[in-house]
Design an enzyme around this catalytic site. Structure first.
Site, PDB file in Angstrom:
ATOM      1  N   HIS A  48     -20.768  59.329 -18.936  1.00  0.00           N
ATOM      2  CA  HIS A  48     -19.584  60.061 -19.417  1.00  0.00           C
ATOM      3  C   HIS A  48     -18.391  59.882 -18.469  1.00  0.00           C
ATOM      4  O   HIS A  48     -17.279  59.593 -18.911  1.00  0.00           O
ATOM      5  CB  HIS A  48     -19.852  61.558 -19.609  1.00  0.00           C
ATOM      6  CG  HIS A  48     -18.563  62.307 -19.710  1.00  0.00           C
ATOM      7  ND1 HIS A  48     -17.779  62.247 -20.841  1.00  0.00           N
ATOM      8  CD2 HIS A  48     -17.858  63.008 -18.781  1.00  0.00           C
ATOM      9  CE1 HIS A  48     -16.653  62.909 -20.613  1.00  0.00           C
ATOM     10  NE2 HIS A  48     -16.682  63.382 -19.383  1.00  0.00           N
ATOM     11  N   GLY A  68      -6.585  50.906   3.378  1.00  0.00           N
ATOM     12  CA  GLY A  68      -6.353  51.971   4.349  1.00  0.00           C
ATOM     13  C   GLY A  68      -5.855  53.265   3.737  1.00  0.00           C
ATOM     14  O   GLY A  68      -5.273  54.100   4.426  1.00  0.00           O
ATOM     15  N   ASP A  85     -10.359  50.837  -7.766  1.00  0.00           N
ATOM     16  CA  ASP A  85     -11.798  51.086  -7.793  1.00  0.00           C
ATOM     17  C   ASP A  85     -12.055  52.414  -7.101  1.00  0.00           C
ATOM     18  O   ASP A  85     -11.254  52.827  -6.253  1.00  0.00           O
ATOM     19  CB  ASP A  85     -12.558  50.002  -7.012  1.00  0.00           C
ATOM     20  CG  ASP A  85     -12.420  50.202  -5.505  1.00  0.00           C
ATOM     21  OD1 ASP A  85     -11.380  49.820  -4.955  1.00  0.00           O
ATOM     22  OD2 ASP A  85     -13.326  50.781  -4.890  1.00  0.00           O
ATOM     23  N   GLN A  95      -2.279  46.540   5.442  1.00  0.00           N
ATOM     24  CA  GLN A  95      -2.644  47.740   6.204  1.00  0.00           C
ATOM     25  C   GLN A  95      -1.368  48.280   6.868  1.00  0.00           C
ATOM     26  O   GLN A  95      -0.269  47.957   6.441  1.00  0.00           O
ATOM     27  CB  GLN A  95      -3.720  47.396   7.243  1.00  0.00           C
ATOM     28  CG  GLN A  95      -5.082  47.050   6.630  1.00  0.00           C
ATOM     29  CD  GLN A  95      -5.854  48.267   6.128  1.00  0.00           C
ATOM     30  OE1 GLN A  95      -5.459  49.421   6.357  1.00  0.00           O
ATOM     31  NE2 GLN A  95      -6.958  48.028   5.420  1.00  0.00           N
ATOM     32  N   ASP A 131     -10.457  42.571   7.009  1.00  0.00           N
ATOM     33  CA  ASP A 131      -9.393  43.375   7.607  1.00  0.00           C
ATOM     34  C   ASP A 131      -9.986  44.524   8.403  1.00  0.00           C
ATOM     35  O   ASP A 131     -11.183  44.779   8.332  1.00  0.00           O
ATOM     36  CB  ASP A 131      -8.471  43.942   6.505  1.00  0.00           C
ATOM     37  CG  ASP A 131      -9.192  44.950   5.630  1.00  0.00           C
ATOM     38  OD1 ASP A 131     -10.417  44.771   5.394  1.00  0.00           O
ATOM     39  OD2 ASP A 131      -8.563  45.914   5.170  1.00  0.00           O
ATOM     40  N   CYS A 139     -17.698  59.077 -26.085  1.00  0.00           N
ATOM     41  CA  CYS A 139     -18.729  58.268 -25.418  1.00  0.00           C
ATOM     42  C   CYS A 139     -20.106  58.638 -25.990  1.00  0.00           C
ATOM     43  O   CYS A 139     -20.274  59.680 -26.616  1.00  0.00           O
ATOM     44  CB  CYS A 139     -18.682  58.465 -23.900  1.00  0.00           C
ATOM     45  SG  CYS A 139     -19.614  59.880 -23.284  1.00  0.00           S
ATOM     46  N   ASP A 157     -15.793  43.331  -1.818  1.00  0.00           N
ATOM     47  CA  ASP A 157     -14.958  43.654  -0.657  1.00  0.00           C
ATOM     48  C   ASP A 157     -15.396  42.764   0.508  1.00  0.00           C
ATOM     49  O   ASP A 157     -16.387  42.050   0.417  1.00  0.00           O
ATOM     50  CB  ASP A 157     -15.026  45.147  -0.326  1.00  0.00           C
ATOM     51  CG  ASP A 157     -16.420  45.607   0.053  1.00  0.00           C
ATOM     52  OD1 ASP A 157     -17.296  44.758   0.319  1.00  0.00           O
ATOM     53  OD2 ASP A 157     -16.655  46.823   0.092  1.00  0.00           O
ATOM     54  N   SER A 158     -14.654  42.823   1.611  1.00  0.00           N
ATOM     55  CA  SER A 158     -14.913  41.891   2.713  1.00  0.00           C
ATOM     56  C   SER A 158     -16.092  42.322   3.573  1.00  0.00           C
ATOM     57  O   SER A 158     -16.554  41.570   4.405  1.00  0.00           O
ATOM     58  CB  SER A 158     -13.680  41.804   3.597  1.00  0.00           C
ATOM     59  OG  SER A 158     -13.506  43.025   4.294  1.00  0.00           O
ATOM     60  N   GLY A 159     -16.574  43.536   3.369  1.00  0.00           N
ATOM     61  CA  GLY A 159     -17.621  44.069   4.235  1.00  0.00           C
ATOM     62  C   GLY A 159     -17.050  44.835   5.411  1.00  0.00           C
ATOM     63  O   GLY A 159     -17.747  45.609   6.050  1.00  0.00           O
ATOM     64  N   GLY A 160     -15.788  44.626   5.696  1.00  0.00           N
ATOM     65  CA  GLY A 160     -15.161  45.252   6.864  1.00  0.00           C
ATOM     66  C   GLY A 160     -15.215  46.764   6.816  1.00  0.00           C
ATOM     67  O   GLY A 160     -15.661  47.408   7.754  1.00  0.00           O
ATOM     68  N   PHE A 161     -14.818  47.322   5.689  1.00  0.00           N
ATOM     69  CA  PHE A 161     -14.741  48.774   5.579  1.00  0.00           C
ATOM     70  C   PHE A 161     -16.101  49.419   5.831  1.00  0.00           C
ATOM     71  O   PHE A 161     -16.220  50.412   6.543  1.00  0.00           O
ATOM     72  CB  PHE A 161     -14.202  49.177   4.204  1.00  0.00           C
ATOM     73  CG  PHE A 161     -14.088  50.657   4.023  1.00  0.00           C
ATOM     74  CD1 PHE A 161     -13.049  51.355   4.620  1.00  0.00           C
ATOM     75  CD2 PHE A 161     -15.022  51.363   3.290  1.00  0.00           C
ATOM     76  CE1 PHE A 161     -12.946  52.736   4.473  1.00  0.00           C
ATOM     77  CE2 PHE A 161     -14.935  52.743   3.143  1.00  0.00           C
ATOM     78  CZ  PHE A 161     -13.890  53.424   3.731  1.00  0.00           C
TER      79      PHE A 161
HETATM   80 ZN    ZN Z   1     -18.069  61.566 -22.836  1.00  0.00          ZN
END
Ligand code: ZN
Length: 395
Positions: A368, A249, A299, A222, A146, A339, A92-96
């Protein structure tokens, strides 16, 4: 040169099956990106993430900026080599995080003045500096600087914030175009075609990269919760011609229906031939819902953060593993999950680890939850794909 994003199939509702060719990994989309703040997905080793089928991770830029420092990581060959992760990375840009973690911040036309969360030292983050830091780290995909508009914000405030985001997007793009060749791994993988490159011995880079391949820069839409501002921003950001587009945003405290409405509003305004990324969402049913609308990348810290607080996502819903009812429950956390945790451990054991404060508890719960998120996306890709990508995980 082949464009980095290929659209392989699309549904009438907008859902897309695609393929994003990045320098370190070809990423099948729609894709979920596990998040690592300090250069690691908390408690989960990179080999386990690979075995779970993760193809791309999100790394937050800001926490790596003061420690160990982007210049230091650049000298060591970039983030992939530093953390021994051979597949793709998005930063990410670091902005957030500058906005959300730092007190004593001051936003000006030129950038953001803030104090370090580590030692209180003063720093000034500009669009150019954010791009310099992200080029030095060397992720496959980097983000324009941003301002993440807070919620709630009135129309005037959201409009002013949007104006800043668009000005910063232009500056991010210009600086990226002038400096993209400075990425740390390009020199390390240049070699004659067909001739083994000694520098690749013991390299953590998982595949050949070519001179033509470099980082992609995504622009961010945004505009708060206002459809007119979102439209205005999307049109201008698309005109700037980024490699991909993010909707930022969101997940800032607004009701879920509003998140859905804004995503539905913005997606048709984005070009079909470039990847679309919604930042910071969401619960398992949300990532499925947004993918079916036409989102390619997402994400969220939720699967790992919830895991550390005893919350497991399962095919039957959410389960708090601390509950007393699991004290002698010999069944797996999720009977429908294959898993490594569900194949081996019982709910009773996971509850015991949590009760005892054992660090292994966070690791097993996180594995998990990540398996469940990645599994949701794999099933979705299979449903969109005439040629399912089954068997991608190592389990
Ligand atoms: Zn699992």
């Amino acid at each position: 040169m082949t464009p980095p994003f290929q659209l392989l199939a699309a549904t009438a509702a907008g859902g897309r099956r695609g393929r994003l060719s990045l320098p370190h990994q070809t990423v099948e989309t729609p894709v979920f990106m596990p998040v690592g703040t300090q250069g690691a997905v908390k408690t989960v080793p990179p080999d386990t993430l690979k075995a779970l089928g993760a193809e791309i991770l999100l790394r937050n830029t800001y926490p790596l900026y003061p420690r160990p420092g982007h210049e230091s990581i650049h000298r060591m060959g970039g983030l992939h080599r530093f953390m021994s992760w051979p597949r793709a990375i998005l930063t990410d840009s670091g902005g957030f995080q500058v906005f959300s973690l730092s007190s004593l911040r001051k936003v000006t036309e030129d950038g953001v003045q803030f104090r370090s969360h580590l030692d209180g030292s003063s720093h000034f983050f500009t669009p150019e500096h954010s791009i310099d830091v992200q080029i030095a780290l060397g992720a496959d995909v980097i983000m324009a600087f941003d301002e993440c508009t807070e919620y709630p914000a009135d129309h005037g405030r959201a409009q002013e914030s949007l104006r800043l985001t668009m000005a910063w997007a232009r500056r991010s793009l210009a600086h990226f175009r002038a400096h993209r060749h400075e990425v740390p791994w390009r020199n390390m993988v240049q070699h004659e075609p067909g001739v083994p490159n000694p520098k690749r011995e013991n390299s953590c880079l998982g595949r050949e990269t070519s001179e033509a391949q470099t980082q992609l820069l995504f622009g961010i839409v945004q505009g708060g919760m206002y459809p007119d501002l979102r439209r205005q921003c999307a049109e201008q950001i698309v005109d700037m011609d980024f490699n991909g587009y993010a909707i930022g945003g969101l997940s800032v405290g607004e009701p879920r229906e509003l998140t859905f409405d804004i995503i539905s509003e913005v997606l048709p305004l984005l070009p079909k031939d470039k990847p679309r990324y919604v930042m910071g969402v969401g619960y398992p049913d949300e990532i499925e819902q947004y993918s079916r609308l036409g989102v390619d990348m997402m994400d969220c810290v939720l699967p790992t953060r919830a895991a550390r607080h005893a919350l497991l996502f399962t095919s039957e819903g959410r389960l708090n593993i601390k509950n007393k009812q699991f004290a002698e429950d010999q069944s797996p956390p999720d009977p429908a999950c294959s898993c490594p945790v569900c194949r081996r451990y019982s709910r009773a054991y996971l509850r015991h680890l949590m009760q005892a404060g054992e660090p292994l508890s966070a690791t097993l719960n996180s594995i998990h939850n990540l398996a469940l998120y990645l599994g949701v996306m794999q099933r979705l890709r299979n449903s969109l794909d005439p040629f399912p990508d089954e068997g991608k995980t190592g389990f």
